[in-house]
Design a protein around this motif. Structure first.
Motif, PDB file in Angstrom:
ATOM      1  N   ASP A 317      25.735 147.440  76.611  1.00  0.00           N
ATOM      2  CA  ASP A 317      25.486 148.454  75.585  1.00  0.00           C
ATOM      3  C   ASP A 317      25.726 149.852  76.137  1.00  0.00           C
ATOM      4  O   ASP A 317      26.301 150.717  75.461  1.00  0.00           O
ATOM      5  CB  ASP A 317      24.046 148.343  75.072  1.00  0.00           C
ATOM      6  CG  ASP A 317      23.818 147.093  74.226  1.00  0.00           C
ATOM      7  OD1 ASP A 317      24.822 146.473  73.798  1.00  0.00           O
ATOM      8  OD2 ASP A 317      22.643 146.732  74.006  1.00  0.00           O
ATOM      9  N   LYS A 318      25.291 150.071  77.388  1.00  0.00           N
ATOM     10  CA  LYS A 318      25.492 151.381  78.008  1.00  0.00           C
ATOM     11  C   LYS A 318      26.978 151.629  78.275  1.00  0.00           C
ATOM     12  O   LYS A 318      27.466 152.764  78.129  1.00  0.00           O
ATOM     13  CB  LYS A 318      24.703 151.458  79.315  1.00  0.00           C
ATOM     14  CG  LYS A 318      24.657 152.850  79.936  1.00  0.00           C
ATOM     15  CD  LYS A 318      23.942 153.839  79.049  1.00  0.00           C
ATOM     16  CE  LYS A 318      22.473 153.514  78.893  1.00  0.00           C
ATOM     17  NZ  LYS A 318      21.751 154.535  78.110  1.00  0.00           N
ATOM     18  N   GLU A 321      28.442 152.934  75.157  1.00  0.00           N
ATOM     19  CA  GLU A 321      28.043 154.325  74.956  1.00  0.00           C
ATOM     20  C   GLU A 321      28.907 155.266  75.805  1.00  0.00           C
ATOM     21  O   GLU A 321      29.296 156.346  75.350  1.00  0.00           O
ATOM     22  CB  GLU A 321      26.567 154.514  75.320  1.00  0.00           C
ATOM     23  CG  GLU A 321      25.589 153.917  74.341  1.00  0.00           C
ATOM     24  CD  GLU A 321      24.152 154.227  74.720  1.00  0.00           C
ATOM     25  OE1 GLU A 321      23.910 155.295  75.309  1.00  0.00           O
ATOM     26  OE2 GLU A 321      23.267 153.393  74.445  1.00  0.00           O
ATOM     27  N   ASP A 324      32.299 155.500  74.235  1.00  0.00           N
ATOM     28  CA  ASP A 324      32.247 156.237  72.979  1.00  0.00           C
ATOM     29  C   ASP A 324      31.898 157.712  73.185  1.00  0.00           C
ATOM     30  O   ASP A 324      31.832 158.472  72.209  1.00  0.00           O
ATOM     31  CB  ASP A 324      31.201 155.609  72.041  1.00  0.00           C
ATOM     32  CG  ASP A 324      31.620 154.241  71.531  1.00  0.00           C
ATOM     33  OD1 ASP A 324      32.829 153.930  71.598  1.00  0.00           O
ATOM     34  OD2 ASP A 324      30.740 153.486  71.077  1.00  0.00           O
ATOM     35  N   LEU A 326      29.029 158.839  74.237  1.00  0.00           N
ATOM     36  CA  LEU A 326      27.638 159.077  73.859  1.00  0.00           C
ATOM     37  C   LEU A 326      26.694 159.107  75.057  1.00  0.00           C
ATOM     38  O   LEU A 326      25.517 159.425  74.923  1.00  0.00           O
ATOM     39  CB  LEU A 326      27.177 157.996  72.874  1.00  0.00           C
ATOM     40  CG  LEU A 326      27.935 157.959  71.541  1.00  0.00           C
ATOM     41  CD1 LEU A 326      27.494 156.769  70.703  1.00  0.00           C
ATOM     42  CD2 LEU A 326      27.728 159.264  70.776  1.00  0.00           C
ATOM     43  N   PHE A 327      27.201 158.744  76.225  1.00  0.00           N
ATOM     44  CA  PHE A 327      26.398 158.789  77.449  1.00  0.00           C
ATOM     45  C   PHE A 327      27.283 159.244  78.591  1.00  0.00           C
ATOM     46  O   PHE A 327      28.404 158.755  78.762  1.00  0.00           O
ATOM     47  CB  PHE A 327      25.788 157.421  77.767  1.00  0.00           C
ATOM     48  CG  PHE A 327      24.918 157.423  78.994  1.00  0.00           C
ATOM     49  CD1 PHE A 327      23.624 157.892  78.935  1.00  0.00           C
ATOM     50  CD2 PHE A 327      25.403 156.956  80.208  1.00  0.00           C
ATOM     51  CE1 PHE A 327      22.813 157.903  80.075  1.00  0.00           C
ATOM     52  CE2 PHE A 327      24.611 156.962  81.346  1.00  0.00           C
ATOM     53  CZ  PHE A 327      23.307 157.432  81.279  1.00  0.00           C
TER      54      PHE A 327
END
Length: 340
Positions: A317-318, A321, A324, A326-327
């Motif tokens: 999941d990370k 992110e 994308d 997002l992290f």
């Protein structure tokens, strides 16, 4: 810096071949009054390595160049185990030998490498470096795999039972430090109780010394070893504990030992540079960004038979992110220290 990918130059390659076939080799590109001459593939590429091509970092460059050679994009020659004192001579010989592109690592020979490049400005140079590029022909790169390193840290942080992780690095330089720091942050993000033992062997290739350092960490309670250098995974295997791989996937050589690995893919960098040189659009730029996961320059692999399923899902999941946007994994070039 945003650069075109290999497919963006397919029209230029076709046009160039057609023009050359009728005896015209000058591209219709004028810069500052000078007419730029396009180069026909296969390009002549040489690489200079201070260590064996089997060494993790160098092996990724070697693999990417061999792939380009297999496609017919380049002819590729290389020198390995070149001493720092001999680096300038070898670099100069390749430049004088009509190479279109010279690839290597300048970390210990910055001044010499930059001096040679300044004397052969019709040759493109792509060098691993801690410092910046120099116009018109000295481009730099690095293996920015701090993102997958963070993800392997998440896996390790959940897997450790002793809450002690040993980390063996080559030299405490920014390129190594940022990977180790990212790994430590990833582990702490899922397990704030984990402690680290950190050692640098001050060598890029000394498996026996790395193995000895790893043994000492295992004796102090480490049940996972971060293998920034060759030799660490051998110690993990002998001690019956787990290891985290770096740059390359060695799980096939150490089945049941390699828990996860942060991988570097040099192809996105090499392919862009080859196309830029071939189309006469090469720039003295920092190509480091093409090692980021978003460009396909980094990834991570996990032995799912060893990893905690929940930890694997969290890391995946990370990963998404990160891709994308997002992290963002912190870039910390400071020397990591033991916390135990």
């Amino acid at each position: 810096m945003s650069m075109a990918g290999p497919s963006d130059y397919s029209f230029l390659r076709l046009t160039r071949r057609t023009v050359l076939a009728v005896g015209l080799s000058v591209a219709a590109i004028t810069c500052g009054g000078a007419v730029a001459v396009a180069k026909e593939k296969p390009l002549k590429v040489a690489a200079i390595y201070t260590v064996p091509v089997e060494q993790q970092w160098v092996s990724r460059i070697h693999q990417a160049l061999k792939a380009a050679e297999a496609r017919g994009d380049v002819t590729y020659t290389f020198s390995e185990n070149v001493a720092n004192t001999d680096y300038e001579r070898v670099m100069r010989e390749y430049a004088e030998g009509g190479m279109d592109l010279v690839v290597g690592e300048a970390f210990s020979v910055e001044r010499a490498a930059r001096k040679v490049a300044s004397e052969y400005q019709d040759v493109a140079f792509l060098m691993g470096s801690s410092f910046g590029s120099v116009p018109p022909n000295f481009a730099v790169f690095d293996n920015w795999i701090h993102e997958p390193s963070y993800l392997t840290g998440m896996i390790a942080g959940k897997a450790t039972k002793s809450n002690i992780i040993g980390m063996v690095g080559g030299y405490a330089i920014p390129e190594v430090n940022r990977l180790m720091n990212a790994f430590m942050e990833g582990a702490l993000s899922v397990n704030p109780d984990v402690k680290f033992l950190v050692t640098f062997i001050n060598s890029w290739y000394d498996p026996p010394k790395a193995k000895e350092a790893a043994f000492a960490m295992a004796d102090k309670g480490a049940d996972i070893l971060y293998a920034e250098r060759f030799g660490v995974s051998d110690a993990a295997k002998e001690k019956g504990i787990l290891a985290i791989g770096n740059v390359i996937d060695t799980s096939g050589d150490y089945p049941g030992t390699i828990l996860a690995s942060a991988l570097w893919h040099m192809e996105p960098t090499i392919d862009r540079v080859i196309d830029a040189v071939a189309s006469d659009t090469f720039e003295a730029a920092d190509y480091g960004q093409f090692s980021f996961m978003g460009y396909g320059g980094g990834s991570f692999v996990v032995d799912e038979t060893l990893a905690d399923p929940a930890a694997l899902k969290a890391a995946k999941d990370k990963e998404q992110e990160i891709k994308d946007g997002l992290f963002r994994v912190n870039v910390n070039d400071a020397e990591p220290k033991s916390t135990l």
